[in-house]
Enzyme design. Structure first.
Site, short mmCIF file in Angstrom:
data_model
loop_
_atom_site.label_atom_id
_atom_site.label_comp_id
_atom_site.label_asym_id
_atom_site.label_seq_id
_atom_site.Cartn_x
_atom_site.Cartn_y
_atom_site.Cartn_z
N ARG A 1 39.19 45.35 -47.01
CA ARG A 1 40.13 44.97 -45.96
C ARG A 1 41.90 45.65 -46.18
O ARG A 1 41.88 45.42 -45.56
CB ARG A 1 40.75 43.38 -47.11
CG ARG A 1 41.14 42.33 -45.78
CD ARG A 1 41.59 41.28 -46.52
NE ARG A 1 42.50 40.35 -46.10
CZ ARG A 1 42.83 39.52 -45.07
NH1 ARG A 1 40.80 39.93 -44.42
NH2 ARG A 1 43.33 39.02 -45.10
N HIS B 1 47.01 36.77 -41.15
CA HIS B 1 48.17 36.43 -42.26
C HIS B 1 49.31 35.34 -40.67
O HIS B 1 50.02 34.91 -41.92
CB HIS B 1 48.82 37.19 -41.76
CG HIS B 1 48.36 38.11 -42.47
ND1 HIS B 1 48.25 39.44 -42.92
CD2 HIS B 1 47.63 37.59 -43.49
CE1 HIS B 1 48.03 40.35 -44.35
NE2 HIS B 1 47.38 39.17 -44.40
N TYR C 1 42.12 29.80 -27.79
CA TYR C 1 41.50 29.64 -26.61
C TYR C 1 42.73 29.88 -25.88
O TYR C 1 42.08 30.15 -24.62
CB TYR C 1 40.70 28.88 -26.42
CG TYR C 1 39.74 29.15 -27.21
CD1 TYR C 1 38.16 30.28 -26.53
CD2 TYR C 1 39.05 28.04 -28.70
CE1 TYR C 1 37.54 30.65 -27.84
CE2 TYR C 1 37.63 28.89 -29.25
CZ TYR C 1 36.75 29.68 -29.07
OH TYR C 1 35.48 29.11 -29.92
N LYS D 1 41.12 31.52 -44.60
CA LYS D 1 42.40 30.32 -45.25
C LYS D 1 42.97 28.86 -45.05
O LYS D 1 43.34 28.99 -43.77
CB LYS D 1 43.53 30.74 -45.91
CG LYS D 1 42.97 32.00 -47.02
CD LYS D 1 44.75 32.55 -47.95
CE LYS D 1 44.03 33.70 -49.07
NZ LYS D 1 45.97 34.47 -49.12
N ARG E 1 38.24 38.93 -45.63
CA ARG E 1 37.77 38.21 -47.29
C ARG E 1 36.53 37.70 -47.18
O ARG E 1 35.77 37.78 -47.14
CB ARG E 1 38.62 37.25 -47.15
CG ARG E 1 40.45 37.05 -46.76
CD ARG E 1 40.88 35.81 -46.93
NE ARG E 1 42.93 35.86 -46.33
CZ ARG E 1 42.73 35.92 -45.63
NH1 ARG E 1 42.03 35.42 -44.15
NH2 ARG E 1 44.39 35.82 -45.22
N HIS F 1 38.09 43.86 -50.96
CA HIS F 1 39.42 43.60 -51.08
C HIS F 1 39.58 44.95 -50.60
O HIS F 1 40.70 44.76 -49.51
CB HIS F 1 40.24 42.80 -51.68
CG HIS F 1 41.87 42.14 -50.76
ND1 HIS F 1 41.36 41.20 -50.13
CD2 HIS F 1 42.73 42.51 -51.28
CE1 HIS F 1 42.52 40.55 -49.96
NE2 HIS F 1 43.22 41.73 -50.08
#
Length: 303
Positions: free
Chosen positions: A248, A271, A280, A174, A150, A245
């Site tokens: 993307r 997502h 990890y 996000k 993004r 975008h």
């Protein structure tokens, strides 16, 4: 009909398409690729073919939509899936056809533009390296497309987030969620070259760790990234409506069309909620890296 039967089931479906329906090799290959996408989803959900419901297929279609796959590509995939379940019913392997519950997207609406590989290459090559920002802009385009970032993730990328020896970058998405994203050799090379030009900047205090800077030595704005992408398109004559975008969406579409696993693409795009600790302890980094090495068209080593 358990998950272990999937490979044999797909082979039988392929023979059915070619021998009984008389479809061309290209059409058969397309149908098989589409059903393999569903097979990957079904396996990730630990489902069996004879237990799939309309809701399961609806979730699969929603996954395609979340990845930014256009309506036309969705319609093609759904067509292949419907043919597959028709085959299962013909073979009496299922009693009811769950694909009857999924609708094909309407194609009358203008579809989002997706760039071709040639157009991506043209955008990269259009950056004027004789200008101070040329190398930076080339690295930005390679990183946007090569990692599916993004705009906010790109402008916030830090030098300390780069793990080139491992082939990853750490991205903050996000809600402050972090994820590891494999990075292609092309993007790594362009960033390393840009870093040499970056040394010539008068970097303002507080921006020392920010990767992409403007000529004043401060963090780039989101608007500037839109301008860089727009300028690159104009320079190489691309007429499509392109934004950051778009790169993307193109990243996700090219990986999906190349056969990459849906779950891997979702994780690379951010997502799914993945915290720093989960990166990890739960994320199979080698699997994700292998997906992008095998399926990303800009990851081909240049001679």
């Amino acid at each position: 009909m358990s998950l272990v039967d999937t490979d044999n089931l797909l082979k039988r479906f392929g023979r059915y398409l070619k021998l009984e329906r008389g479809l061309s090799d290209n059409t058969v290959e397309g149908y098989m690729t589409d059903v393999e996408k569903l097979a990957g989803f079904i396996q990730s959900e630990n489902l069996a073919w004879d237990k799939i419901t309309g809701n399961d297929l609806h979730r699969f279609v929603c996954t395609l939509q979340e990845l930014g796959i256009g309506a036309r590509s969705q319609a093609r995939i759904i067509s292949g899936i419907k043919s597959f379940f028709g085959f299962l019913r013909l073979e009496q392997l299922i009693e009811t056809d769950p694909s009857e519950w999924i609708d094909t997207p309407k194609l009358g609406v203008k579809l989002p533009d997706v760039l071709t590989i040639a157009e991506i290459e043209a955008m990269v090559e259009s950056c004027d390296l004789s200008q101070p920002e040329g190398r930076r802009n080339r690295a930005i385009i390679e990183t946007l497309y090569g990692c599916g970032l993004r705009v906010s993730e790109l402008v916030g990328l830090r030098i300390s987030d780069l793990y080139f020896s491992d082939g990853y970058i750490l991205v903050e998405g996000k809600g402050g969620k972090q994820r590891l994203v494999p990075i292609s050799e092309n993007a790594v090379r362009e960033i390393i070259l840009y870093m040499e030009d970056r040394k010539e900047l008068d970097i303002k205090r507080g921006n020392e760790n920010i990767l992409f800077l403007n000529r004043r030595g401060t963090k780039l704005s989101r608007v500037m990234i839109f301008y860089i992408v727009k300028q690159a398109c104009e320079s190489c004559g691309i007429q499509k409506k392109v934004s950051p975008h778009t790169l993307r969406h193109t990243f996700a579409t090219h990986l999906l069309e190349g056969g990459a696993n849906l779950r891997a693409i979702q994780q690379m795009l951010g997502h799914e909620s993945i915290t720093t600790t989960e990166i990890y302890t739960h994320l199979d980094r080698q699997f994700l890296r292998q997906e992008i090495l095998q399926h990303h068209p800009r990851n081909v080593r240049r001679l």
